[in-house]
Design a protein around this motif. Structure first.
Motif, mmCIF file in Angstrom:
data_model
loop_
_atom_site.group_PDB
_atom_site.id
_atom_site.type_symbol
_atom_site.label_atom_id
_atom_site.label_comp_id
_atom_site.label_asym_id
_atom_site.label_seq_id
_atom_site.Cartn_x
_atom_site.Cartn_y
_atom_site.Cartn_z
ATOM 1 N N UNK A 31 0.825 -1.221 0.000
ATOM 2 C CA UNK A 31 0.000 0.000 0.000
ATOM 3 C C UNK A 31 0.852 1.262 0.000
ATOM 4 N N UNK A 32 1.976 1.252 0.688
ATOM 5 C CA UNK A 32 2.898 2.377 0.718
ATOM 6 C C UNK A 32 4.302 1.871 1.007
ATOM 7 N N UNK A 33 5.244 2.759 0.927
ATOM 8 C CA UNK A 33 6.640 2.420 1.169
ATOM 9 C C UNK A 33 7.060 2.979 2.519
ATOM 10 N N UNK A 34 7.510 2.100 3.414
ATOM 11 C CA UNK A 34 7.970 2.518 4.736
ATOM 12 C C UNK A 34 9.473 2.279 4.816
ATOM 13 N N UNK A 35 10.257 3.323 5.120
ATOM 14 C CA UNK A 35 11.697 3.115 5.239
ATOM 15 C C UNK A 35 12.028 2.218 6.438
ATOM 16 N N UNK A 36 13.164 1.545 6.350
ATOM 17 C CA UNK A 36 13.523 0.579 7.391
ATOM 18 C C UNK A 36 13.718 1.244 8.743
#
Length: 103
Positions: A31-36
């Protein structure tokens, strides 16, 4: 009916940890990009706020210690004349006049 007392610090910690889980679940689902590194501020900030909330709750719920405990084996002193409010003194004076026999 409550089975245990409410602990707002745990509520705050749970909200932030759930938000971290939702952020990574959204990333895993595409759904979205979450940084580590997004978990680091969420977890540390949430635990810090939870600790502050728990500390504030604890100070609010605890009672201050008694500063001047009553001494043991102390006889009570009789009330002093003139102590109390004006209405009490006035009624005491009127009552003492009523009980005196007339001269």
């Amino acid at each position: 009916m409550l089975r245990h007392e409410f602990q707002p610090g745990r509520l705050v910690a749970g909200i932030f940890l759930t938000a971290t889980a939702v952020a990574y679940a959204g990333d895993a689902g595409g759904l979205w990009k979450t940084p580590w590194f997004a978990a680091i501020p969420l977890v540390i900030g949430g635990l810090s706020l939870a600790a502050a909330t728990a500390l504030l709750t604890r100070t609010h719920r605890t009672r201050p210690p008694k500063t001047n405990p009553a001494p043991q084996n102390h006889e009570p002193q009789p009330p002093q004349r003139g102590a109390g409010n004006c209405a009490t003194n006035h009624n005491a004076a009127a009552h003492s006049r009523e009980q005196k026999p007339p001269p």
